[in-house]
Motif scaffolding. Structure first.
Motif, PDB file in Angstrom:
ATOM      1  N   ASP A 121      40.298  34.672  42.217  1.00 11.58           N
ATOM      2  CA  ASP A 121      41.665  34.797  42.691  1.00 11.58           C
ATOM      3  C   ASP A 121      42.026  33.598  43.564  1.00 11.58           C
ATOM      4  O   ASP A 121      41.284  33.226  44.469  1.00 11.58           O
ATOM      5  N   ALA A 122      43.163  32.967  43.269  1.00 10.41           N
ATOM      6  CA  ALA A 122      43.634  31.825  44.056  1.00 10.41           C
ATOM      7  C   ALA A 122      44.952  32.149  44.747  1.00 10.41           C
ATOM      8  O   ALA A 122      45.678  31.248  45.156  1.00 10.41           O
ATOM      9  N   THR A 135      34.370  33.444  41.900  1.00 10.90           N
ATOM     10  CA  THR A 135      34.589  34.618  41.056  1.00 10.90           C
ATOM     11  C   THR A 135      34.710  35.904  41.852  1.00 10.90           C
ATOM     12  O   THR A 135      35.608  36.688  41.632  1.00 10.90           O
ATOM     13  N   GLY A 136      33.768  36.153  42.727  1.00  9.42           N
ATOM     14  CA  GLY A 136      33.794  37.395  43.477  1.00  9.42           C
ATOM     15  C   GLY A 136      33.408  38.614  42.668  1.00  9.42           C
ATOM     16  O   GLY A 136      33.526  39.740  43.139  1.00  9.42           O
ATOM     17  N   THR A 137      32.967  38.436  41.429  1.00  9.85           N
ATOM     18  CA  THR A 137      32.552  39.565  40.596  1.00  9.85           C
ATOM     19  C   THR A 137      31.182  39.278  39.990  1.00  9.85           C
ATOM     20  O   THR A 137      30.799  38.120  39.822  1.00  9.85           O
ATOM     21  N   GLU A 138      30.474  40.331  39.636  1.00  9.67           N
ATOM     22  CA  GLU A 138      29.166  40.161  38.994  1.00  9.67           C
ATOM     23  C   GLU A 138      29.316  39.505  37.630  1.00  9.67           C
ATOM     24  O   GLU A 138      28.506  38.662  37.247  1.00  9.67           O
ATOM     25  N   HIS A 139      30.357  39.890  36.895  1.00 14.20           N
ATOM     26  CA  HIS A 139      30.582  39.284  35.579  1.00 14.20           C
ATOM     27  C   HIS A 139      30.816  37.788  35.723  1.00 14.20           C
ATOM     28  O   HIS A 139      30.276  36.975  34.958  1.00 14.20           O
ATOM     29  N   GLY A 140      31.635  37.411  36.707  1.00 11.31           N
ATOM     30  CA  GLY A 140      31.914  36.006  36.916  1.00 11.31           C
ATOM     31  C   GLY A 140      30.680  35.222  37.300  1.00 11.31           C
ATOM     32  O   GLY A 140      30.494  34.071  36.866  1.00 11.31           O
ATOM     33  N   ALA A 141      29.827  35.827  38.101  1.00 15.29           N
ATOM     34  CA  ALA A 141      28.590  35.152  38.495  1.00 15.29           C
ATOM     35  C   ALA A 141      27.703  34.886  37.288  1.00 15.29           C
ATOM     36  O   ALA A 141      27.057  33.833  37.191  1.00 15.29           O
ATOM     37  N   VAL A 142      27.673  35.820  36.355  1.00 16.01           N
ATOM     38  CA  VAL A 142      26.895  35.633  35.132  1.00 16.01           C
ATOM     39  C   VAL A 142      27.464  34.478  34.315  1.00 16.01           C
ATOM     40  O   VAL A 142      26.718  33.632  33.792  1.00 16.01           O
ATOM     41  N   LEU A 143      28.791  34.425  34.200  1.00 14.75           N
ATOM     42  CA  LEU A 143      29.413  33.351  33.432  1.00 14.75           C
ATOM     43  C   LEU A 143      29.159  31.989  34.072  1.00 14.75           C
ATOM     44  O   LEU A 143      28.925  30.997  33.377  1.00 14.75           O
ATOM     45  N   LEU A 144      29.164  31.921  35.387  1.00 16.88           N
ATOM     46  CA  LEU A 144      28.859  30.668  36.072  1.00 16.88           C
ATOM     47  C   LEU A 144      27.410  30.249  35.849  1.00 16.88           C
ATOM     48  O   LEU A 144      27.110  29.070  35.668  1.00 16.88           O
ATOM     49  N   GLU A 145      26.510  31.211  35.886  1.00 14.42           N
ATOM     50  CA  GLU A 145      25.111  30.893  35.606  1.00 14.42           C
ATOM     51  C   GLU A 145      24.955  30.370  34.175  1.00 14.42           C
ATOM     52  O   GLU A 145      24.194  29.427  33.927  1.00 14.42           O
ATOM     53  N   GLY A 250      52.509  49.978  46.302  1.00 16.44           N
ATOM     54  CA  GLY A 250      51.204  50.483  46.715  1.00 16.44           C
ATOM     55  C   GLY A 250      50.087  49.578  46.247  1.00 16.44           C
ATOM     56  O   GLY A 250      50.327  48.513  45.652  1.00 16.44           O
ATOM     57  N   PRO A 251      48.839  49.976  46.484  1.00 20.06           N
ATOM     58  CA  PRO A 251      47.683  49.144  46.101  1.00 20.06           C
ATOM     59  C   PRO A 251      47.651  48.907  44.603  1.00 20.06           C
ATOM     60  O   PRO A 251      47.710  49.849  43.815  1.00 20.06           O
ATOM     61  N   ALA A 252      47.573  47.650  44.215  1.00 19.75           N
ATOM     62  CA  ALA A 252      47.556  47.303  42.795  1.00 19.75           C
ATOM     63  C   ALA A 252      46.169  47.503  42.206  1.00 19.75           C
ATOM     64  O   ALA A 252      45.166  47.413  42.915  1.00 19.75           O
ATOM     65  N   PRO A 253      46.082  47.793  40.893  1.00 15.52           N
ATOM     66  CA  PRO A 253      44.772  47.925  40.240  1.00 15.52           C
ATOM     67  C   PRO A 253      43.944  46.648  40.349  1.00 15.52           C
ATOM     68  O   PRO A 253      42.725  46.689  40.372  1.00 15.52           O
ATOM     69  N   VAL A 254      44.624  45.492  40.366  1.00 21.97           N
ATOM     70  CA  VAL A 254      43.953  44.205  40.515  1.00 21.97           C
ATOM     71  C   VAL A 254      44.395  43.599  41.830  1.00 21.97           C
ATOM     72  O   VAL A 254      45.591  43.423  42.072  1.00 21.97           O
ATOM     73  N   SER A 255      43.454  43.306  42.725  1.00 22.65           N
ATOM     74  CA  SER A 255      43.804  42.770  44.030  1.00 22.65           C
ATOM     75  C   SER A 255      44.156  41.286  43.922  1.00 22.65           C
ATOM     76  O   SER A 255      43.705  40.583  43.014  1.00 22.65           O
ATOM     77  N   GLY A 256      44.968  40.811  44.861  1.00 27.35           N
ATOM     78  CA  GLY A 256      45.336  39.402  44.883  1.00 27.35           C
ATOM     79  C   GLY A 256      46.463  39.095  43.921  1.00 27.35           C
ATOM     80  O   GLY A 256      47.015  39.971  43.246  1.00 27.35           O
TER      81      GLY A 256
END
Length: 279
Positions: A121-122, A135-145, A250-256
């Motif tokens: 998120d930017a 990324t801030g997510t486990e999926h993103g960390a895998v893609l970066l690896e 209200g709080p969105a399903p996706v933050s940022g």
């Protein structure tokens, strides 16, 4: 020596179809993990193979004597896959490839279709290839690896290009069909999250341009129209003459607020988008 596409799903098949006019001058090997897909892929390939990219023997057979390897990997099935499933699909496949490189002396080019999700998120700002991934997510960390593993395979004799793709749409994944189920519904948040898209024909075209132009490094493959989700949904439903979505706040399903992805490098490399704006 030809080309192998590892993973002939939605994008891999689109690449194969665009390459048909070059056969038989460009021998084309396609791989899949799904036996049921053989009938629809057979006519597109000089060689069609079942290949699990984490299996050394199968991957070696698919890449033997090939100059170019294109990795269009995706987890199996249509359900959401957890981070462990991503790790098997991407990281384990590239570790397998790394172990085989001494036995692949003809392999001079590797192209990997990754994801723009590595930017995280930017807060709605623009990002480009020089932006540090967050990324801030486990999926993103895998893609970066996965990107790190692939990048380390590049050297003076072997070029590596990572195409970071936006969300794909196109035949079989038309946006109107995907969004019509939201008609008249209430959605939490205000829909301000930016989404980024690319038509599958442009994703395939950019990949072929990367192959022909010997691109290296990271290239964002995205159209010219970052769009807030509320605008995307509202525009689609209006076009279909369906009831609008009610954004309840209200709080969105996706933050940022997401990010707007810049495609300047793609254009500087000479690729001209067929679908610069959403259809």
């Amino acid at each position: 020596m030809g080309l192998t596409i590892i993973g002939c799903g939605y994008l891999g098949e689109a690449v194969a179809r665009q390459l048909q006019p070059r056969r038989p001058a460009l021998p084309l090997t396609l791989t899949t993990t799904v036996t049921e897909r053989h009938a629809e892929l057979t006519d597109l390939a000089d060689q069609l193979m079942l290949c699990d990219a984490t299996d050394p023997a199968q991957l070696l057979a698919a890449l033997q004597h090939k100059r170019t390897a294109v990795f269009c990997l995706a987890p199996r099935g249509n359900r959401q896959v957890n981070a462990d499933g991503y790790r098997v699909t991407f990281v384990d496949s590239f570790r397998c490839l790394r172990s085989l490189l001494p036995d692949l002396p003809h392999l001079h080019q590797i192209i990997y279709t990754g994801s723009c999700s590595v930017y995280g998120d930017a807060d709605g700002d623009w990002v480009d290839e020089s932006t540090a991934p967050a990324t801030g997510t486990e999926h993103g960390a895998v893609l970066l690896e996965s990107e790190r593993l692939i990048t380390e395979m590049g050297d003076s004799k072997r070029q590596v290009c990572i195409l970071r793709l936006a969300a794909l749409y196109g035949p079989g994944r038309e946006l109107d069909d995907r969004l019509k189920g939201l008609a008249g519904k209430e959605r939490t948040g205000d829909g301000s999250f930016f989404s980024n898209w690319v038509h599958v024909h442009d994703a395939a075209g950019a990949l072929i341009a990367a192959m022909d132009g010997a691109w290296s490094g990271v290239v964002n493959v995205v159209n010219d129209e970052p769009i807030r989700m509320r605008d995307l949904v509202d525009r689609s439903l209006k076009r279909q003459q369906l009831d609008a979505v009610h954004w309840s706040g209200g709080p969105a399903p996706v933050s940022g607020n997401g990010r707007r992805i810049c495609n300047d490098r793609l254009k500087a490399l000479g690729y001209r988008l067929q679908h610069p704006m959403l259809d």
